[in-house]
Design an enzyme around this catalytic site. Structure first.
Site, PDB file in Angstrom:
ATOM      1  N   ARG A   1     -44.370  -0.400 -31.639  1.00  0.00           N
ATOM      2  CA  ARG A   1     -43.104  -0.835 -31.054  1.00  0.00           C
ATOM      3  C   ARG A   1     -42.730   0.166 -29.961  1.00  0.00           C
ATOM      4  NH1 ARG A   1     -44.041  -4.999 -32.556  1.00  0.00           N
ATOM      5  NH2 ARG A   1     -42.879  -6.472 -33.862  1.00  0.00           N
TER       6      ARG A   1
ATOM      7  N   GLU B   1     -38.207  -5.748 -23.861  1.00  0.00           N
ATOM      8  CA  GLU B   1     -39.289  -6.672 -23.493  1.00  0.00           C
ATOM      9  C   GLU B   1     -38.723  -7.980 -22.953  1.00  0.00           C
ATOM     10  OE1 GLU B   1     -42.027  -7.056 -26.763  1.00  0.00           O
ATOM     11  OE2 GLU B   1     -42.556  -4.953 -26.684  1.00  0.00           O
TER      12      GLU B   1
ATOM     13  N   HIS C   1     -47.288  -7.308 -24.693  1.00  0.00           N
ATOM     14  CA  HIS C   1     -47.176  -7.544 -26.144  1.00  0.00           C
ATOM     15  C   HIS C   1     -48.208  -8.590 -26.608  1.00  0.00           C
ATOM     16  CE1 HIS C   1     -44.167  -7.251 -29.712  1.00  0.00           C
ATOM     17  NE2 HIS C   1     -45.376  -7.513 -30.153  1.00  0.00           N
TER      18      HIS C   1
HETATM   19  N1  LIG Z   1     -48.352  -5.307 -30.712  1.00  0.00           N
HETATM   20  C1  LIG Z   1     -48.370  -6.296 -31.585  1.00  0.00           C
HETATM   21  O1  LIG Z   1     -48.501  -7.461 -31.222  1.00  0.00           O
HETATM   22  C2  LIG Z   1     -48.268  -5.992 -33.037  1.00  0.00           C
HETATM   23  C3  LIG Z   1     -47.524  -4.923 -33.452  1.00  0.00           C
HETATM   24  N2  LIG Z   1     -47.410  -4.630 -34.787  1.00  0.00           N
HETATM   25  C4  LIG Z   1     -46.624  -3.448 -35.132  1.00  0.00           C
HETATM   26  O2  LIG Z   1     -47.515  -2.434 -35.609  1.00  0.00           O
HETATM   27  C5  LIG Z   1     -46.827  -1.570 -36.528  1.00  0.00           C
HETATM   28  C6  LIG Z   1     -47.648  -1.383 -37.785  1.00  0.00           C
HETATM   29  O3  LIG Z   1     -47.776  -2.604 -38.455  1.00  0.00           O
HETATM   30  P1  LIG Z   1     -48.453  -2.641 -39.894  1.00  0.00           P
HETATM   31  O4  LIG Z   1     -49.618  -1.744 -39.915  1.00  0.00           O
HETATM   32  O5  LIG Z   1     -48.610  -4.070 -40.226  1.00  0.00           O
HETATM   33  O6  LIG Z   1     -47.274  -2.007 -40.774  1.00  0.00           O
HETATM   34  P2  LIG Z   1     -47.434  -1.181 -42.127  1.00  0.00           P
HETATM   35  O7  LIG Z   1     -46.091  -1.187 -42.745  1.00  0.00           O
HETATM   36  O8  LIG Z   1     -48.609  -1.696 -42.892  1.00  0.00           O
HETATM   37  O9  LIG Z   1     -47.802   0.316 -41.640  1.00  0.00           O
HETATM   38  C7  LIG Z   1     -46.871   1.203 -41.126  1.00  0.00           C
HETATM   39  C8  LIG Z   1     -47.196   2.606 -41.674  1.00  0.00           C
HETATM   40  O10 LIG Z   1     -46.379   3.553 -41.007  1.00  0.00           O
HETATM   41  C9  LIG Z   1     -46.075   4.579 -41.947  1.00  0.00           C
HETATM   42  N3  LIG Z   1     -44.940   5.396 -41.517  1.00  0.00           N
HETATM   43  C10 LIG Z   1     -43.613   5.242 -41.774  1.00  0.00           C
HETATM   44  N4  LIG Z   1     -42.923   6.247 -41.220  1.00  0.00           N
HETATM   45  C11 LIG Z   1     -43.816   7.049 -40.599  1.00  0.00           C
HETATM   46  C12 LIG Z   1     -43.707   8.260 -39.859  1.00  0.00           C
HETATM   47  N5  LIG Z   1     -42.530   8.828 -39.633  1.00  0.00           N
HETATM   48  N6  LIG Z   1     -44.835   8.825 -39.387  1.00  0.00           N
HETATM   49  C13 LIG Z   1     -46.041   8.257 -39.597  1.00  0.00           C
HETATM   50  N7  LIG Z   1     -46.206   7.105 -40.301  1.00  0.00           N
HETATM   51  C14 LIG Z   1     -45.109   6.520 -40.789  1.00  0.00           C
HETATM   52  C15 LIG Z   1     -45.840   3.828 -43.246  1.00  0.00           C
HETATM   53  O11 LIG Z   1     -45.991   4.660 -44.380  1.00  0.00           O
HETATM   54  C16 LIG Z   1     -46.919   2.758 -43.177  1.00  0.00           C
HETATM   55  O12 LIG Z   1     -48.092   3.192 -43.856  1.00  0.00           O
HETATM   56  C17 LIG Z   1     -45.454  -2.227 -36.757  1.00  0.00           C
HETATM   57  O13 LIG Z   1     -44.536  -1.587 -35.908  1.00  0.00           O
HETATM   58  C18 LIG Z   1     -45.662  -3.670 -36.304  1.00  0.00           C
HETATM   59  O14 LIG Z   1     -44.466  -4.281 -35.930  1.00  0.00           O
HETATM   60  C19 LIG Z   1     -48.060  -5.353 -35.750  1.00  0.00           C
HETATM   61  C20 LIG Z   1     -48.812  -6.448 -35.383  1.00  0.00           C
HETATM   62  C21 LIG Z   1     -48.953  -6.879 -33.993  1.00  0.00           C
HETATM   63  O1  LIG Z   2     -46.334  -9.232 -35.544  1.00  0.00           O
HETATM   64  C1  LIG Z   2     -45.805  -8.370 -34.827  1.00  0.00           C
HETATM   65  O2  LIG Z   2     -45.123  -7.414 -35.253  1.00  0.00           O
HETATM   66  C2  LIG Z   2     -45.970  -8.456 -33.390  1.00  0.00           C
HETATM   67  O3  LIG Z   2     -45.557  -7.554 -32.713  1.00  0.00           O
HETATM   68  C3  LIG Z   2     -46.587  -9.683 -32.801  1.00  0.00           C
HETATM   69  O4  LIG Z   2     -45.591 -10.286 -31.984  1.00  0.00           O
HETATM   70  P1  LIG Z   2     -45.801 -11.776 -31.440  1.00  0.00           P
HETATM   71  O5  LIG Z   2     -45.808 -12.682 -32.635  1.00  0.00           O
HETATM   72  O6  LIG Z   2     -47.093 -11.822 -30.708  1.00  0.00           O
HETATM   73  O7  LIG Z   2     -44.620 -12.032 -30.552  1.00  0.00           O
END
Ligand SMILES: NC(=O)C1=CN([C@@H]2O[C@H](COP(=O)(O)OP(=O)(O)OC[C@H]3O[C@@H](n4cnc5c(N)ncnc54)[C@H](O)[C@@H]3O)[C@@H](O)[C@H]2O)C=CC1
Ligand SMILES: O=C(O)C(=O)COP(=O)(O)O
Length: 619
Positions: free
Chosen positions: A306, A335, A354
């Site tokens: 994010r 965004e 994104h």
């Molecule tokens: N760019 C995109 O399209 C996408 C972005 N995302 C984003 O990616 C990120 C991760 O998603 P997931 O892996 O599914 O979530 P998740 O919840 O599985 O992993 C997040 C991890 O961050 C850790 N965490 C919490 N506070 C922390 C800190 N201060 N320092 C280091 N680690 C910390 C947690 O313990 C957890 O293991 C989220 O922000 C999600 O919204 C996810 C999918 C697509």
């Molecule tokens: O699943 C997430 O957290 C994402 O950031 C993906 O976003 P989107 O569904 O591609 O708009």
């Protein structure tokens, strides 16, 4: 008890039930989610009252379908899909509901439309604000987020409006990880800059000499679903992978061959830093001038998490000075970012709009995942991916409500006391009760301890439905023990609740018991949760507002000194309690404060000569 009781208030639609804010399940990318097995009946989102027979042909165009598990005929629900959803998901929805796809609506158009629908499906581009939820009140029952992050949905407003929010947390994990790797490789080899130059007629082979990945150190910040998948892939590229995640189980990291280290060590050792933590208060702008200063000169940064975890102005400064050689960004604080954004236009920055979740496969998976969750919710079932879920019979809830709040608060306090890179291994919840196992169902209390332990540090929302599952996924081993209360005639369901985190390092040594565990115990007094034990120290402080724990040499005048400092800074003390082991030895002061003291005030408290350590904890 504000947070927990707010989360547990019955919603307007939940006369017979109650809603508990919560539930974003996390799964390994490889796992297929047995959604159907996890569904339970739920009163809040069940369909409107059954109709006995189809309406006459002159009736408004609301079709009838057999929707309820009781087989009764009900009006066919209407679903508004506000952002591009793959055909596979639309097909699942159409089997059950009337579906309207209205992509690219303005906020005003969404406001005008939403009241005509039972469910709304969005991705990250649509803001589901309080206004939208108010406008949908009365009909809108489900919001489906086709993806992980629900920072675009006002969860509190949804809960207040009796609207269930579900998401699709697993189907895009691999896509996000692959995009992270794509950005890493293309940044290292200047692919996007060289591509743009060549298309502009410039053949610049010496300008775009890149750097190699093999043998370089990659720091994964946030070792959750996406972070661990990026780690696996980077190891395949011959990189040395380290990670920082204060809450990740060390054995999961070990299994992938990743070294878990502190935040400072990770950013200081890394040649590349990839961000995968959720945007929560503790990670907001965690990459700032101070953290950039600790990095190697020439470090390269990738962000597919994010935008808000980076202070974008500080990143521009770091790029300008050469501290950060390159950045590759998929996400931005706003965004789309402004057209004249210095960051986006910077020549050493690679950007994508994104796109992390945007693969054909992920979008199909996400669309099916969310369509099934929304259909299940409209049928009156609750998926494991519910973000705010109804769950407990009102009568059980009313008796347990203060203990539920106590359990969550003990969990919240305990996780904030954890330090180091070892992660939480075992959690023991000890109930002292006069009731037998048949008279006291502790599932809700255990779920709330899990909620307290997990939610402050992750993007996972926990409720009764997904608590055990979430704990398992995170490697949290939660055991329970009942201790018989010696007054069997006691009316209260519980005498005390104790949370023990076994063999874990703490930011506050005073919270460690003789056995080496972090120990917190609480009781309910006059309906209000109280903290009554910290490590070996007995205290008594009402769990409202925030808490300062302070360990000092037991001597006269300490309460006055601390009270004075807080008073001078206009920080109101709600409760204060001192506990000690022996007179003249060490003592603990537990101070409830209404306002959050600033850094300077806390430092002043820490500066009192007799004070050995202190910690500020948010409830
Ligand atoms: N760019 C995109 O399209 C996408 C972005 N995302 C984003 O990616 C990120 C991760 O998603 P997931 O892996 O599914 O979530 P998740 O919840 O599985 O992993 C997040 C991890 O961050 C850790 N965490 C919490 N506070 C922390 C800190 N201060 N320092 C280091 N680690 C910390 C947690 O313990 C957890 O293991 C989220 O922000 C999600 O919204 C996810 C999918 C697509
Ligand atoms: O699943 C997430 O957290 C994402 O950031 C993906 O976003 P989107 O569904 O591609 O708009």
């Amino acid at each position: 008890m504000a947070a927990a009781s707010r989360a547990l208030l019955p919603t307007p639609r939940a006369a017979a039930g109650a809603s508990l804010a919560g539930a974003r399940a996390r799964l390994p990318a490889s796992a297929s989610l047995p959604f159907r097995a996890h569904r339970v009946r739920c009163a809040v989102v069940s369909s409107p009252a059954p109709v006995a027979a189809p309406p006459p042909s002159s009736a408004p165009a609301r079709r009838i379908s057999p929707a309820g598990s009781d087989g009764a005929l009900r009006p066919k629900p209407a679903v508004l899909v506000a952002e591009k959803l793959s055909e596979a998901g639309l097909a699942v929805l159409r089997e059950f509901a009337d579906v309207e796809c209205a992509y690219g609506m303005s906020p005003a158009e969404l406001l005008a439309k939403v009241a005509q629908f039972d469910a709304l499906i969005v991705r990250s581009g649509t803001k589901v604000t309080r206004e939208v939820l108010e406008a949908g009140r009365g009909r809108l029952r489900v919001v489906g987020r086709a993806g992980v992050g629900i920072d675009n949905v006002d969860l509190q407003a949804a809960t207040e409006a009796g609207c269930l929010v579900v998401n699709a947390p697993t189907a895009n994990t691999v896509a996000a990880a692959e995009h992270g790797i794509a950005l890493l490789a293309s940044m290292a080899r200047n692919v996007s800059q060289a591509d743009a130059a060549l298309k502009a007629g410039k053949w610049q082979r010496t300008k775009y000499v890149g750097v190699s990945l093999v043998g370089k150190t990659l720091a994964i910040m946030g070792f959750g679903k996406v972070g661990s998948e990026v780690a696996r892939r980077a190891k395949g590229l011959g990189m040395h992978v380290i990670a920082h995640d204060p809450y990740a189980p060390a054995d999961r990291a070990r299994a992938i061959g990743v070294e878990l280290v502190s935040f400072d060590e990770a950013i200081a050792r890394a040649d590349f830093i990839s961000l995968h933590m959720p945007l929560i208060p503790t990670t907001n702008k965690i990459f700032n001038d101070e953290s950039f200063a600790k990095m190697k000169t020439g470090v390269r940064i990738i962000n597919v998490a994010r935008g808000g975890v980076i202070d974008e102005d500080a990143l521009v400064r770091a790029l300008d000075s050469g501290k950060v050689a390159q950045a590759a960004l998929d996400v931005f604080t706003v965004e789309p970012p402004p057209k004249d954004s210095k960051l986006v236009l910077h020549e050493n920055v690679t950007v994508t709009p994104h796109l992390g979740a945007s693969t054909v496969e992920a979008q199909e998976g996400v669309a099916i995942e969310i369509a099934e969750a929304v259909v299940g919710a409209l049928r009156g079932e609750l998926a494991a991916t519910a973000v705010n879920a109804p769950m407990v019979p009102a009568e059980v809830l009313s008796e347990l409500a203060p203990y539920v709040s106590l359990a969550e608060k003990l969990g919240r306090l305990a996780v904030q006391l954890v330090a180091g890179e070892t992660g939480i291994k075992g959690v023991k919840v000890v109930y002292t009760t006069a009731r037998g196992p048949d008279d006291l169902d502790t599932r809700l209390l255990r779920a709330m301890v899990t909620k307290g332990l997990v939610e402050p540090v992750s993007s996972t929302f926990v409720n009764l439905v997904n608590a055990d599952y979430t704990a398992k996924q995170r490697g949290l081993r939660i055991t329970e023990e009942r201790v018989a209360h010696d007054s069997p005639a006691a009316e209260a369901p519980l005498e005390s609740v104790q949370v023990r985190l076994s063999q874990v390092q703490s930011r506050f040594a005073g919270a460690i018991s003789d056995g080496g565990d972090i120990v917190l115990e609480g009781r309910v007094k006059y309906g209000v949760p109280h903290l009554t034990l910290v490590g070996p120290y007995e205290v008594d402080v009402s769990l409202e507002g925030n808490l300062i724990l302070c360990r000092q040499i037991d001597q006269p005048g300490m309460i006055g000194k601390v009270g004075n400092i807080l008073g001078q800074r206009n920080v109101n003390i709600s409760f204060m309690s001192v506990g000690r082991t022996f007179r003249g030895k060490q003592a603990i002061m537990a101070i409830g404060v209404d306002e959050e003291p600033d850094k300077e005030t806390l430092e002043k408290i820490g500066g009192i000569p007799a004070v050995e350590e202190f910690v500020f904890l948010e409830l």
